[in-house]
Design a protein around this motif. Sequence first.
Motif, PDB file in Angstrom:
ATOM      1  N   PHE A 152     -20.638 109.392  29.251  1.00 18.47           N
ATOM      2  CA  PHE A 152     -21.144 108.283  30.043  1.00 18.47           C
ATOM      3  C   PHE A 152     -22.128 107.470  29.201  1.00 18.47           C
ATOM      4  O   PHE A 152     -22.886 108.029  28.411  1.00 18.47           O
ATOM      5  CB  PHE A 152     -21.884 108.791  31.288  1.00 18.47           C
ATOM      6  CG  PHE A 152     -21.037 109.658  32.184  1.00 18.47           C
ATOM      7  CD1 PHE A 152     -20.952 111.023  31.972  1.00 18.47           C
ATOM      8  CD2 PHE A 152     -20.343 109.104  33.243  1.00 18.47           C
ATOM      9  CE1 PHE A 152     -20.174 111.829  32.803  1.00 18.47           C
ATOM     10  CE2 PHE A 152     -19.575 109.895  34.083  1.00 18.47           C
ATOM     11  CZ  PHE A 152     -19.490 111.256  33.850  1.00 18.47           C
ATOM     12  N   PHE A 183     -27.877 114.776  27.704  1.00 17.31           N
ATOM     13  CA  PHE A 183     -28.196 113.436  27.266  1.00 17.31           C
ATOM     14  C   PHE A 183     -28.535 113.363  25.789  1.00 17.31           C
ATOM     15  O   PHE A 183     -29.148 114.277  25.216  1.00 17.31           O
ATOM     16  CB  PHE A 183     -29.375 112.887  28.077  1.00 17.31           C
ATOM     17  CG  PHE A 183     -28.997 112.531  29.485  1.00 17.31           C
ATOM     18  CD1 PHE A 183     -28.953 113.499  30.466  1.00 17.31           C
ATOM     19  CD2 PHE A 183     -28.664 111.229  29.816  1.00 17.31           C
ATOM     20  CE1 PHE A 183     -28.586 113.182  31.763  1.00 17.31           C
ATOM     21  CE2 PHE A 183     -28.291 110.895  31.107  1.00 17.31           C
ATOM     22  CZ  PHE A 183     -28.255 111.879  32.077  1.00 17.31           C
ATOM     23  N   SER A 211     -20.399 115.649  29.377  1.00 17.48           N
ATOM     24  CA  SER A 211     -20.179 116.869  30.145  1.00 17.48           C
ATOM     25  C   SER A 211     -18.929 117.550  29.607  1.00 17.48           C
ATOM     26  O   SER A 211     -18.077 116.917  29.000  1.00 17.48           O
ATOM     27  CB  SER A 211     -20.002 116.564  31.627  1.00 17.48           C
ATOM     28  OG  SER A 211     -18.798 115.858  31.851  1.00 17.48           O
ATOM     29  N   ASP A 245     -18.683 113.821  37.563  1.00 20.75           N
ATOM     30  CA  ASP A 245     -19.926 114.000  36.816  1.00 20.75           C
ATOM     31  C   ASP A 245     -20.743 112.730  36.764  1.00 20.75           C
ATOM     32  O   ASP A 245     -21.794 112.687  36.150  1.00 20.75           O
ATOM     33  CB  ASP A 245     -19.625 114.459  35.383  1.00 20.75           C
ATOM     34  CG  ASP A 245     -19.209 115.914  35.341  1.00 20.75           C
ATOM     35  OD1 ASP A 245     -18.490 116.286  34.401  1.00 20.75           O
ATOM     36  OD2 ASP A 245     -19.598 116.665  36.239  1.00 20.75           O
ATOM     37  N   THR A 279     -19.044 120.543  35.435  1.00 20.96           N
ATOM     38  CA  THR A 279     -20.125 121.492  35.663  1.00 20.96           C
ATOM     39  C   THR A 279     -21.187 120.886  36.562  1.00 20.96           C
ATOM     40  O   THR A 279     -22.079 121.573  37.028  1.00 20.96           O
ATOM     41  CB  THR A 279     -20.806 121.879  34.338  1.00 20.96           C
ATOM     42  OG1 THR A 279     -21.430 120.721  33.781  1.00 20.96           O
ATOM     43  CG2 THR A 279     -19.794 122.455  33.369  1.00 20.96           C
ATOM     44  N   GLY A 280     -21.093 119.603  36.763  1.00 16.79           N
ATOM     45  CA  GLY A 280     -22.103 118.923  37.543  1.00 16.79           C
ATOM     46  C   GLY A 280     -23.352 118.607  36.759  1.00 16.79           C
ATOM     47  O   GLY A 280     -24.280 118.000  37.268  1.00 16.79           O
ATOM     48  N   GLU A 281     -23.419 119.040  35.517  1.00 16.71           N
ATOM     49  CA  GLU A 281     -24.619 118.788  34.713  1.00 16.71           C
ATOM     50  C   GLU A 281     -24.256 117.952  33.505  1.00 16.71           C
ATOM     51  O   GLU A 281     -23.244 118.185  32.858  1.00 16.71           O
ATOM     52  CB  GLU A 281     -25.221 120.116  34.253  1.00 16.71           C
ATOM     53  CG  GLU A 281     -26.492 119.939  33.429  1.00 16.71           C
ATOM     54  CD  GLU A 281     -27.116 121.261  33.055  1.00 16.71           C
ATOM     55  OE1 GLU A 281     -26.700 122.301  33.621  1.00 16.71           O
ATOM     56  OE2 GLU A 281     -28.013 121.282  32.193  1.00 16.71           O
ATOM     57  N   LEU A 282     -25.085 116.985  33.214  1.00 14.60           N
ATOM     58  CA  LEU A 282     -24.898 116.157  32.044  1.00 14.60           C
ATOM     59  C   LEU A 282     -25.933 116.494  30.974  1.00 14.60           C
ATOM     60  O   LEU A 282     -27.049 116.897  31.293  1.00 14.60           O
ATOM     61  CB  LEU A 282     -25.040 114.678  32.404  1.00 14.60           C
ATOM     62  CG  LEU A 282     -23.994 114.074  33.334  1.00 14.60           C
ATOM     63  CD1 LEU A 282     -24.242 112.583  33.482  1.00 14.60           C
ATOM     64  CD2 LEU A 282     -22.595 114.334  32.807  1.00 14.60           C
ATOM     65  N   PHE A 297     -26.667 122.546  43.941  1.00 14.48           N
ATOM     66  CA  PHE A 297     -25.250 122.383  44.229  1.00 14.48           C
ATOM     67  C   PHE A 297     -24.955 122.877  45.639  1.00 14.48           C
ATOM     68  O   PHE A 297     -24.305 122.202  46.423  1.00 14.48           O
ATOM     69  CB  PHE A 297     -24.394 123.156  43.218  1.00 14.48           C
ATOM     70  CG  PHE A 297     -24.332 122.532  41.849  1.00 14.48           C
ATOM     71  CD1 PHE A 297     -23.605 123.137  40.840  1.00 14.48           C
ATOM     72  CD2 PHE A 297     -24.998 121.355  41.557  1.00 14.48           C
ATOM     73  CE1 PHE A 297     -23.538 122.577  39.579  1.00 14.48           C
ATOM     74  CE2 PHE A 297     -24.946 120.781  40.302  1.00 14.48           C
ATOM     75  CZ  PHE A 297     -24.200 121.404  39.311  1.00 14.48           C
TER      76      PHE A 297
END
Lengths: 115, 113
Positions: free
Chosen positions: A34, A106, A97, B99, A101-104, B51
């Motif tokens: 992103f 940076f 990512s 994401d 995983t829902g986590e980025l 989550f």
Amino acid sequence: GAVVSQHPSWVICKSGTSVKIECRSLDFQATTMFWYRQFPKQSLMLMATSNEGSKATYEQGVEKDKFLINHASLTLSTLTVTSAHPEDSSFYICSASYGYTGELFFGEGSRLTVL
Amino acid sequence: AQSVSQHNHHVILSEAASLELGCNYSYGGTVNLFWYVQYPGQHLQLLLKYFSGDPLVKGIKGFEAEFIKSKFSFNLRKPSVQWSDTAEYFCAVNTINTDKLIFGTGTRLQVFP
């Protein structure tokens, strides 16, 4: 933890020139990257989402021809600011990512100054 | 469209004071919630995330946040701040199966000794 690196960390260019910023995932394969833009004392604005091997998806209001994004491999995405103008001066941050995983993670960010 | 609001733009505290930063989001479906911190001159780092499960989540450096679904809120707390907590704090949200993070406007925290 996962490491994302950006290069260059800062760049100064003349108006009308193009600038390329690289974003690399150093120890993992990033399926999605992103690109964000951060104005002084403001939040991060999502510019586009890039998936390896496919065209980037741009957010509304972001000029595709101005901000070219290429995600050529699972560890590298590039943002090229074409024909840069002073209003393009900003802090550009990439994130990555691996799988969902829902986590980025940076990068350090790249500060662009267009004279 | 999703949006995230952080009502405290600039907070100034003395060391040992308690901290609570507000975060509200607008989205009717299931979300994942995050707090990121950006120390001066450094990149964004994850403080904590939610989550599912226990709505009270604990993160690094003594931070915690509570998800209150009925209020669409995810406020960040710390009982006793330190000078080293001086930073910019961002709340962020994404929906399940994506994401793509949407960030709030950020809160600048200054802690004085």
